[in-house]
Design an enzyme around this catalytic site. Structure first.
Site: not given
Length: 392
Positions: A97, A279, A318, A320, A323, A349
């Protein structure tokens, strides 16, 4: 790593369902499949995670922040170290940015003039000047694939007068950014391949948003366009209305980037209105503060007493690392005990959750059932939160 499969900076739409789009953006450091959520690596790091972990959770592109990296370690130091990709060992695309939002929001003192913005560092109080030309030079030194134009970002729900002033100054600064962006490769022929995205402003006023978009599109031949100045305090329905007002003004051939937006419901609502890129610092910031997203429950705080001896995974839906590996009881213990590992695991997560949500949206767009799927997903997400709020 170099992009394959198409000309650099080209955006191909591979499927649509209503206003939602599934596309492919080709950049110097790889292809990006959209819709996409981009983790924020403010200071050349996605907080508490290694680049390998960010890559492992499926991130295709990350952000760096020009304001923070200019102040520390300095853009010339980053250039000397080979640019952001080498400096932080991230070999996929990066977007930087312009630092405009931070100049206006973080600095205790800033003076806005036509030349640029004089601001006081939040680190040591030193004073600095950002001009459109200087920001282009800083972003070239950082070396991201996509760089953003320097804009004036007014506070949420600013007056019509201030919103008009900000979008008109943003347009004048855009022309200066574009001119300097074109000049820099001649002065630095061995520098990075980059593309410049302009930013649409206009506050919460649909007519100003449309005027800003039209003038921005006339100001150059762009490879993408960003929408700034939203998710800064205005009600969510107002944000959605601004996206709807802009949607017919934005060419289909350009990827559309909604800056600073990344809560799960906002992500799906905006994808349904034609947005491609997102984002937000929320996944890692929330994780560091114990807040996590669970598909059937909404946003939850891990320190709640009900998790004290809960043997289940954080989110049963989930896959991930967090998890798959740890119980709610253990995650709660880590957070309550002040262990740094809790911040990492919760951030993993949350990032996996948003990256995966954008990927799932893409799959449903290509399958032609995004609208019905997203409606059902949002109903479950909000119903879970409402039911939990009713119990607590």
């Amino acid at each position: 790593m170099h992009a394959e499969g198409g000309p650099l900076f080209e955006f191909d739409i591979q499927g649509t369902e209503g206003a939602a789009r599934a596309g492919r953006l080709t950049l110097p450091h790889g292809e990006v499949q959209t819709p996409v959520f981009m983790p924020v690596g403010t200071q050349a790091t996605v907080k508490t995670l290694t680049p390998e972990e960010v890559d492992g959770l499926g991130a295709q592109i990350i952000l760096g922040n020009t304001y923070h990296l200019y102040l520390r370690p300095g853009h010339e130091a980053v250039r000397q170290m080979g640019g952001l990709h080498r400096f932080q060992n991230w070999h996929r695309p990066i977007l930087t940015d312009s630092g405009g939002f931070q100049v206006f929001s973080l600095s205790d003192i800033n003076v806005i003039e036509e030349e640029g913005v004089t601001f006081q560092s939040h680190i040591d109080g030193s004073r600095h000047l950002f001009t459109p030309e200087r920001v282009m030079g800083i972003e070239r030194a950082l070396g991201a694939d996509i760089i953003m134009a320097f804009d004036q970002c007014p506070p949420g729900q600013s007056s019509r007068e201030l919103a008009t002033e900000a979008y008109q100054r943003t347009l004048r600064w855009l022309e200066r950014c574009r001119k300097r962006f074109v000049e820099l490769p001649d002065e630095d022929p061995d520098g990075p391949l980059q593309t410049l995205f302009p930013i649409v402003q206009g506050g919460v006023y649909p007519d100003l948003r449309k005027e800003s978009a039209r003038a921005t599109l006339q100001a150059g031949d762009w490879h993408g366009i960003a929408i700034g100045g939203l998710s800064v305090g205005e009600p969510k329905p107002t944000m959605y209305a601004m996206i709807e007002a802009l949607q017919p003004e934005l060419p289909e051939r350009l990827p559309r980037y909604l800056m600073g937006v990344g809560y799960p419901d906002d992500l799906l609502e905006a994808i349904g209105r034609g947005i491609d890129m997102f984002d937000c610092v929320a996944p890692t910031r929330n994780g560091r503060n114990g807040a996590v997203w669970i598909a059937g429950e909404g946003q939850v705080n891990i320190k709640q007493r009900r998790f004290f001896t809960d043997p289940g995974p954080l989110d049963p839906d989930c896959g991930c690392y967090t998890c798959r590996t740890y119980t709610r009881a253990y995650l709660r213990h880590l957070f309550v005990a002040g262990e740094g590992l809790s911040m990492r695991l919760l951030s993993i997560h949350n990032l996996h959750f948003l990256v995966g949500l954008a990927n799932a949206a893409r799959e449903h767009i290509l399958a032609g059932d995004f609208t019905s799927w997203s409606r059902a997903w949002l109903e479950r997400f909000h119903a879970g939160k409402a039911a939990r709020d009713g119990r607590e």
